[in-house]
Design a protein around this motif. Sequence first.
Motif, PDB file in Angstrom:
ATOM      1  N   GLU A  36      -2.482 -14.148   5.047  1.00  0.00           N
ATOM      2  CA  GLU A  36      -1.150 -13.652   5.399  1.00  0.00           C
ATOM      3  C   GLU A  36      -1.295 -12.280   6.048  1.00  0.00           C
ATOM      4  OE1 GLU A  36       2.057 -14.111   2.284  1.00  0.00           O
ATOM      5  OE2 GLU A  36       1.960 -11.932   2.426  1.00  0.00           O
ATOM      6  N   GLY A  37      -0.431 -11.982   6.994  1.00  0.00           N
ATOM      7  CA  GLY A  37      -0.425 -10.649   7.587  1.00  0.00           C
ATOM      8  C   GLY A  37      -1.303 -10.518   8.816  1.00  0.00           C
ATOM      9  N   VAL A  38      -1.742 -11.670   9.386  1.00  0.00           N
ATOM     10  CA  VAL A  38      -2.517 -11.612  10.626  1.00  0.00           C
ATOM     11  C   VAL A  38      -1.855 -12.511  11.670  1.00  0.00           C
ATOM     12  CG1 VAL A  38      -4.714 -11.080   9.528  1.00  0.00           C
ATOM     13  CG2 VAL A  38      -4.084 -13.454   9.868  1.00  0.00           C
ATOM     14  N   ARG A  40      -4.694 -12.032   2.004  1.00  0.00           N
ATOM     15  CA  ARG A  40      -3.691 -11.180   2.641  1.00  0.00           C
ATOM     16  C   ARG A  40      -4.355  -9.982   3.306  1.00  0.00           C
ATOM     17  NH1 ARG A  40       0.320  -9.449  -1.747  1.00  0.00           N
ATOM     18  NH2 ARG A  40       0.884 -11.625  -1.612  1.00  0.00           N
TER      19      ARG A  40
END
Lengths: 753, 90
Positions: free
Chosen positions: A161-163, A175
Motif C-alpha cells: 500500500e502507498g505506492v 505498506r
Amino acid sequence: MPLDVKPDLKREFDVVGTRPLRPDGIDKVTGRARFGADATAPGMLVGRILRSPHAHARIRGIDTSKAEQLAGVKAIITRDDLPDHSNGDRATYDILYNCMAREKALYEGHAVAAVAAVSAAVARQALKLIEVDYEVLPHVTDVDAAMKPDAPVIHDDIFTEGVEPKPDKPSNVARRSEFGHGDVEAGFREADVVISRSYKTEATHQGYIEPHACLASVSPDGSGELWVCTQGHFMIRNVSSQVLGMEISRLRVTASEIGGGFGGKTHVWMEPIALALSRKANRPVKVVMSRDEVFKATGPTSSTSIDVKIGAKKDGTIVAAEAILRYQGGAFIGSWADLGAMTAFACYDLRNVRTVGYDVIVNRPKTAAYRAPSAPMAAFAVESTVDELAHKLGLEPIDFRIRNAAREGTRSSYGPTYGPIGIGATLSAAKNHPHMSAPLGNNQGRGMACGFWFNFGGQTCTSLNINLDGTIALSVGTPDIGGSRASMCLMAAEELGIPYEKVRCVVADTSSLGYNDVTDGSRVTFSSGMATILAARDAIKKLCGRAAQMWGISEEAVIWEKGYAKPAGPNAGEFPPLSLKEIAAAAATTGGPIAGHHEFNADGAGVSFATHIVDVEVDRETGATRILRYTVLQDAGKAVHPAYVEGQFQGGAAQGIGWALNEEYVYGEDGRLQNAGFLDYRIPVCSDLPMIDTVILEIPNPKHPYGVRGVGETSIVPPLAAIANAVSNAVGVRMTHIPMSPPRILKALEGRS
Amino acid sequence: MIGTKPQGERVRVTLWGSLRSAAEGRDTVEVEAATIRELFSRLGKSYPGLKPFIDRGIAVSINGQIFRDSWSQSIPKGAEVYLLPRIAGG
C-alpha cells in the motif's frame, strides 16, 4: 463550577506534587495483590495451547481424536471452533488468525489447538496426542531479507500500500509511508558536510515479569466473565466479543493487578481462546502462559534496518535530513514504520526533511507496542548520525543539538507546527548539568541523545462517589500500570480539598463504567486524571447544592474552598462552613447519594521530549559495557506524584539500557527462536545499573487543568542512541548495530585494528 | 486557537505521503468543512480512495493539536490541518 481545563499557572497545590505512599503498595509487597494467575473459580479447568514448531507451515489437518479420548480432557478447540466473525475487517481477522492459526502457521509458537483439562498434567499429555499434519514452507525472519524479490511471500493477499502504480504481485512489504517537507536534494547540495550511515536494531521483548494470564467463565446462556492481566480490559471485552460473535454486554471483563505491561499488554493474545474453551467445556478455564510462550507467541518490538543521511553547513545548521526505515511487524500487517518515520527527526527544526517507512511482514510473532513504540530505533539511527556529524564539524554534540532543536513555531518533521514544547529546556538543563562536565577515565565514554514521543488522550470515563463518612470511592477504567491510582487520588483530593488518605481508587470492571481506552500512549495521568478532576468538580457542584439546601439558600450563593462549602458572600447569609464530611453525612435527607462523573474524549495531551546523558566504560578484552552514570532530563508538565515520575524516567532508561546492550531475539536458520527465556535473553538486573539520576522539568501543558503531560514512554526513546554514542566515544568506533553486546563490540574493535 | 467558525469555510488539508496516491497524487486538498466529521465526510466523497483510510482510523492535527476521535471538533478559519496516521502507544 466551570469545566475549564486551562491550567491556573499561579495555582499553589496542597496535595499534588507530594510523595505519599502508593495505595497498592502493602498488597503488592505482602502478596495479597491478585494478579492474572491468582484468579480461581469452582470447577476451574486448566487451559493449554499447542503451538507450531515451524516458522511457516501449511496446516493440512489436525487430528484431535486421541486427545479427546484421554480421561480428564473436557474440551479441545482448533480453527474449526473459531468461525470468522470479522465481516471483512482485516484487523479483526488478523487478531483471530493470531489467536489460532488457520490455513497456515505463520511463526514458531503460533497457536494451532487448545485443550481444557482437569489438570496441567492431563492438558500437557493431551497436547502431545494432538496430531497436526504440517507442510513446512520456506520462511523469512530478517526484515531486509523479507523485502527481497525472491523472499518467500507470507500472505498472498497483501499488496504494498502507498505506492504507485498499485502492485500486481503480493509482497511482504505491507505498506510504504512518507513524511516530510522542503526539498531534500537541494538541501544536501547546500551542505558542507554530509554523514550517511546504515543501522540495524534487533527485536526486544517488553520483559514484563508477569506472564499473560486469564480466567474465562462462559455460561450456557452465552454470557461470560473474564479476569485478565491487561492494560485495557474494555479493549479485551470488545475485541474478544467480536472475535467470538458475542454481544458486548454479555461479556464482563475485570482487569487484575498487572506485573508489568509496557505496551505488550495492549493487545489480545489468548483471551478468546480461554473463552472459547470455557464455552465448549461449560466450565471456567484458566490459561497462564509460560515464559517460553510469552517470548514466542506475544509481541516483541520490530527489528529494524534504517538508513540515515544528514547534511549541515560549517556553522552547524542542518540543511537536509533523510531516513529510510524498515520495520518488521511480525506475521501480520502493522503500522510500526509509520511511527518510526514520524518520530525520527521530530526533535529538530528542519527546512528539508524526508522519511520513508516500510512495514514488512516476516515469520515472527506479531509485533506489539513497547513504550513509545518504534521511536527508540529511529532515535538510535538519527541521534547517532547527529553525534557523528557534530564531531565532524568540530562542535560539541549538545551545542549542535541546541542550535538545531525544534521550538515553538517549528514545522515538525511529521507535519504539524509545534506549540510550546520542551526540547530546548531539556537541552539547556543537560548542558548545565554537572554530569555533562564530569571527568572521564580510560576506556570510558560519554554520550547523549534526545527523544520525542507524541502522547495522547483518548476515550475516558470516571466516577467519583462520596461515601457516608466523607471518604471518596473513585472508579477509573484504566488499569494501573505505573502508580496511577495514587495520582488519581492526589488529583481528587486536591480538587475536593481533602487529605489524600480519604480517597481510594479502584479500576472498575467493564460493566461498572463507560468505555475507557487502553492504558497506553502515556495517557492515564493526563486523561483519567483530567476526568477525575472534572468528576470532582461535578461532585463539588452537587455538594454546594446540598449545602444550599441545608442552609435554605440558593445554590449559586455557595462556594467551595479547601473541603468546605461556604456562603459566597455576606449577602448569602451567615453560616458556619460545612465540611464535605458533614454534607456527606446528611446526603440521605438532601437528595440521596452524591457522586460526580465525567466522560469524554481527552485531547490535547501535548508532545513530550527528553534528553539523556550517559557515561560508560568498555572492557576491551571482553567487550562488556558497564553503565557508570545516567541522567534523564524530561518535561512532565506538572509532576503529580514526583516519585512516580522519577520512576517512569528511571524505568524507561533501565529498559533502554537492556535494549542497547544485551536484549535480542536470536533466530536460528530454522526460523526458531533460540533464546526464549530470561537466562538467555538477559534483561538488566539491579547490579547492572547505577542509580539513575532524574531532572523533572515542569512546563505546563495548556490543555490540562494542572498542566500535566504524560511521562511513561519518552524516557525509553533516547537510551539506545545515548549509549551508542557513549560506547562509540569510548572505543573510537561508530557502533551501528543494537544491541551492542560484547561480541559485537569485540568485532567492532577487531575491525578497527 | 481552536474555536467555532461559520459553515462552509474551505479547509486546506495536508496529507501524509501514503495518502497522496489515494488523493490523485495531491499533497494538499481543499474541502468545505466546519468540523472533523464534515472533513472526513467530504474527503471521502471527493476522494473515494481516502475512504478506506478514514474507516481504518485517521488522526487530525488542527493547529498543532492532534485529535483521534473527537469528530465534532470545530476547524477554525485558516487553521493548519494535517491528516496523520492514528498513533499507537505502549
